[in-house]
Design an enzyme around this catalytic site. Structure first.
Site, PDB file in Angstrom:
ATOM      1  N   CYS A 168     109.060  55.469  67.262  1.00  0.00           N
ATOM      2  CA  CYS A 168     109.199  54.288  68.122  1.00  0.00           C
ATOM      3  C   CYS A 168     110.627  54.085  68.620  1.00  0.00           C
ATOM      4  O   CYS A 168     110.864  53.247  69.481  1.00  0.00           O
ATOM      5  CB  CYS A 168     108.722  53.038  67.396  1.00  0.00           C
ATOM      6  SG  CYS A 168     107.014  53.144  66.874  1.00  0.00           S
ATOM      7  N   HIS A 221     111.944  46.903  70.907  1.00  0.00           N
ATOM      8  CA  HIS A 221     110.689  47.633  70.695  1.00  0.00           C
ATOM      9  C   HIS A 221     109.581  46.614  70.419  1.00  0.00           C
ATOM     10  O   HIS A 221     109.758  45.696  69.620  1.00  0.00           O
ATOM     11  CB  HIS A 221     110.857  48.583  69.515  1.00  0.00           C
ATOM     12  CG  HIS A 221     109.578  49.198  69.054  1.00  0.00           C
ATOM     13  ND1 HIS A 221     108.663  49.743  69.929  1.00  0.00           N
ATOM     14  CD2 HIS A 221     109.054  49.350  67.804  1.00  0.00           C
ATOM     15  CE1 HIS A 221     107.633  50.203  69.237  1.00  0.00           C
ATOM     16  NE2 HIS A 221     107.843  49.975  67.952  1.00  0.00           N
ATOM     17  N   ASN A 235     101.726  48.084  70.216  1.00  0.00           N
ATOM     18  CA  ASN A 235     102.861  48.960  69.928  1.00  0.00           C
ATOM     19  C   ASN A 235     102.611  50.320  70.582  1.00  0.00           C
ATOM     20  O   ASN A 235     101.777  51.089  70.117  1.00  0.00           O
ATOM     21  CB  ASN A 235     103.001  49.099  68.404  1.00  0.00           C
ATOM     22  CG  ASN A 235     104.148  50.003  68.007  1.00  0.00           C
ATOM     23  OD1 ASN A 235     104.748  50.685  68.842  1.00  0.00           O
ATOM     24  ND2 ASN A 235     104.446  50.034  66.719  1.00  0.00           N
TER      25      ASN A 235
HETATM   26  O1  UT7 Z   1     106.901  50.868  64.971  1.00  0.00           O
HETATM   27  C1  UT7 Z   1     106.653  50.721  63.605  1.00  0.00           C
HETATM   28  C2  UT7 Z   1     105.201  50.411  63.487  1.00  0.00           C
HETATM   29  N1  UT7 Z   1     104.780  49.530  62.470  1.00  0.00           N
HETATM   30  C3  UT7 Z   1     105.057  48.215  62.387  1.00  0.00           C
HETATM   31  O2  UT7 Z   1     105.845  47.643  63.095  1.00  0.00           O
HETATM   32  C4  UT7 Z   1     104.282  47.469  61.341  1.00  0.00           C
HETATM   33  C5  UT7 Z   1     105.115  46.474  60.588  1.00  0.00           C
HETATM   34  N2  UT7 Z   1     104.224  45.652  59.744  1.00  0.00           N
HETATM   35  C6  UT7 Z   1     103.515  44.634  60.268  1.00  0.00           C
HETATM   36  O3  UT7 Z   1     103.605  44.347  61.454  1.00  0.00           O
HETATM   37  C7  UT7 Z   1     102.653  43.835  59.338  1.00  0.00           C
HETATM   38  O4  UT7 Z   1     102.915  44.227  58.009  1.00  0.00           O
HETATM   39  C8  UT7 Z   1     101.142  43.985  59.647  1.00  0.00           C
HETATM   40  C9  UT7 Z   1     100.816  43.308  60.969  1.00  0.00           C
HETATM   41  C10 UT7 Z   1     100.730  45.431  59.686  1.00  0.00           C
HETATM   42  C11 UT7 Z   1     100.332  43.289  58.551  1.00  0.00           C
HETATM   43  O5  UT7 Z   1     100.665  41.912  58.485  1.00  0.00           O
HETATM   44  P1  UT7 Z   1     100.898  41.209  57.072  1.00  0.00           P
HETATM   45  O6  UT7 Z   1     101.136  39.791  57.343  1.00  0.00           O
HETATM   46  O7  UT7 Z   1     101.977  41.998  56.370  1.00  0.00           O
HETATM   47  O8  UT7 Z   1      99.491  41.387  56.382  1.00  0.00           O
HETATM   48  P2  UT7 Z   1      99.155  42.137  55.010  1.00  0.00           P
HETATM   49  O9  UT7 Z   1      99.322  43.621  55.191  1.00  0.00           O
HETATM   50  O10 UT7 Z   1      99.918  41.472  53.919  1.00  0.00           O
HETATM   51  O11 UT7 Z   1      97.641  41.834  54.851  1.00  0.00           O
HETATM   52  C12 UT7 Z   1      97.179  40.506  54.628  1.00  0.00           C
HETATM   53  C13 UT7 Z   1      95.683  40.544  54.544  1.00  0.00           C
HETATM   54  C14 UT7 Z   1      95.144  41.605  53.607  1.00  0.00           C
HETATM   55  O12 UT7 Z   1      94.024  41.066  52.966  1.00  0.00           O
HETATM   56  P3  UT7 Z   1      94.123  40.514  51.454  1.00  0.00           P
HETATM   57  O13 UT7 Z   1      94.529  41.719  50.645  1.00  0.00           O
HETATM   58  O14 UT7 Z   1      95.167  39.445  51.474  1.00  0.00           O
HETATM   59  O15 UT7 Z   1      92.744  40.021  51.190  1.00  0.00           O
HETATM   60  C15 UT7 Z   1      94.680  42.696  54.516  1.00  0.00           C
HETATM   61  O16 UT7 Z   1      93.626  43.461  53.982  1.00  0.00           O
HETATM   62  O17 UT7 Z   1      95.133  40.853  55.827  1.00  0.00           O
HETATM   63  C16 UT7 Z   1      94.210  41.918  55.717  1.00  0.00           C
HETATM   64  N3  UT7 Z   1      94.187  42.671  56.934  1.00  0.00           N
HETATM   65  C17 UT7 Z   1      93.440  42.340  57.993  1.00  0.00           C
HETATM   66  N4  UT7 Z   1      92.578  41.345  58.195  1.00  0.00           N
HETATM   67  C18 UT7 Z   1      91.983  41.273  59.403  1.00  0.00           C
HETATM   68  C19 UT7 Z   1      94.919  43.785  57.243  1.00  0.00           C
HETATM   69  N5  UT7 Z   1      94.634  44.171  58.498  1.00  0.00           N
HETATM   70  C20 UT7 Z   1      93.717  43.296  58.978  1.00  0.00           C
HETATM   71  C21 UT7 Z   1      93.056  43.160  60.209  1.00  0.00           C
HETATM   72  N6  UT7 Z   1      92.195  42.141  60.368  1.00  0.00           N
HETATM   73  N7  UT7 Z   1      93.263  44.024  61.230  1.00  0.00           N
END
Ligand code: UT7
Length: 329
Positions: free
Chosen positions: A115, A256, A286
């Site tokens: 990225c 980005h 992204n």
């Molecule tokens: O260029 C580099 C590319 N990558 C990035 O920039 C990613 C950087 N990271 C992020 O943007 C965030 O960490 C995410 C958007 C990927 C995730 O957000 P978060 O607030 O950190 O959520 P989390 O991973 O802590 O997940 C919270 C909950 C989980 O459920 P439980 O375990 O709390 O029951 C996940 O299973 O959300 C769940 N979850 C979803 N729910 C609905 C994860 N993905 C999804 C989804 N829809 N798509």
């Protein structure tokens, strides 16, 4: 020391036709519009179909930038493409762009910085221009990560979209325009946080040692998030310090576009008001290497980015890598 500055002459872009909304995704994985929009700011993304892919997007964006520059293919002496999703593992996407645009007597190579691919590619182009090694360079940022993503993994498949952006950078003397400073940083100890295990020479499809490995982007979301928040601020502060520029002197911040919350935290650290922050993550998700040049293209088209303005671009991604370019447009 040469007096050449690397001045951006023009921009171009390319997007796949197909729009995939959050509601569309909720039909294939257990997700919903509210979760995606709240956690990431993304509402829809573009996805390549059929013959569309990294090559075709790169060629279209590069052709548009070349046309907009008023130069001809014969004027271009280098093609640099930031991508981690070439149609082929090799040869490079840059050679395909060179061939399709009819560019002769020019170098062409890809830069692998995920990225941050456009940040790194523009930094390379700037160094070549400032050293006198090249005069007119096409720099493309492109990725088609929807072909690498695991469409059963809701934690990653909702994040990515496909796009390309391109600029023509030319050597100019006696001007204060152009790339002012660049920083490129890396920390390979975080390589496992976001990676593609399969597809390289270690884990080849069909080989016993590849058993249990999945083809598709693997990401530790929370770790990448923490890294991203640090990296954005770090790269911006360093490049501004090196240039002797205060954050309030920046006219437009083009980060980005990975996640609205990450963008907001960087803007807050720099104390930039919303009108100075360019955002289009809601429309495209992204798009990795395509993200920053696509945003630059839209900023120019919408009249938010004009010659003479000071624009701060910053990116981060798999590697881990991060970096920033400070540009007098
Ligand atoms: O260029 C580099 C590319 N990558 C990035 O920039 C990613 C950087 N990271 C992020 O943007 C965030 O960490 C995410 C958007 C990927 C995730 O957000 P978060 O607030 O950190 O959520 P989390 O991973 O802590 O997940 C919270 C909950 C989980 O459920 P439980 O375990 O709390 O029951 C996940 O299973 O959300 C769940 N979850 C979803 N729910 C609905 C994860 N993905 C999804 C989804 N829809 N798509």
């Amino acid at each position: 020391m040469s007096q050449f500055r690397a001045v951006i002459q023009s921009v171009g872009h390319a997007l796949p036709k197909k729009v995939v909304t959050n509601d569309d995704l909720s039909k294939i994985v257990d997700t919903n519009d509210e979760w995606i929009a709240q956690r990431t700011g993304i509402r829809q993304r573009r996805v390549c179909e059929g013959d569309e892919g990294t090559y075709s997007l790169a060629v279209e964006a590069a052709r548009q930038a070349l046309t907009n520059s008023g130069l001809s293919a014969a004027d271009i002496d280098m093609v640099v493409v930031g991508t981690v999703s070439g149609d082929y593992f090799w040869p490079s996407t840059a050679c395909h762009v060179q061939d399709q645009l009819g560019i002769k007597d020019a170098g062409a190579f890809d830069v692998s910085a995920a990225c941050a691919g456009f940040i790194y590619s523009l930094a390379n182009a700037t160094a070549m221009i400032e050293s006198g090694a090249a005069k007119n360079i096409i720099v493309v940022g492109v990725d088609c990560l929807t072909k690498q993503v695991d469409w059963t993994d809701r934690s990653t498949c909702v994040l990515f979209g496909d796009a390309a952006g391109a600029v023509v950078v030319s050597a100019r003397e006696n001007t204060d325009r152009g790339v002012q400073k660049t920083v490129m940083l890396s920390d390979g100890s975080g390589s496992a946080y976001i990676c593609m295990e399969m597809g390289g020479t270690k884990f080849r499809p069909g080989r016993p040692e590849s058993e249990g490995r999945t083809y598709g982007i693997q990401m530790a979301g929370a770790e990448v998030y923490r890294f991203a928040v640090h990296a954005m601020g770090d790269a911006c502060v360093r490049v501004l310090e090196q240039a002797g520029v205060k954050p309030e002197e920046v006219d437009l911040f083009v980060p980005h576009q990975a996640n609205l919350r990450i963008i907001d935290s960087a803007a807050k650290r720099l104390e930039l008001p919303p009108e100075k922050v360019f955002i289009n993550v809601d429309k495209y998700g992204n798009t990795s290497g395509g993200s920053i040049p696509l945003a630059l293209y839209e900023a120019v088209e919408s009249g938010r980015l004009k010659p003479g303005m000071l624009v701060l671009t910053v990116g981060f991604g798999a590697g881990l890598v991060w970096g920033a370019n400070l540009i007098r447009w």
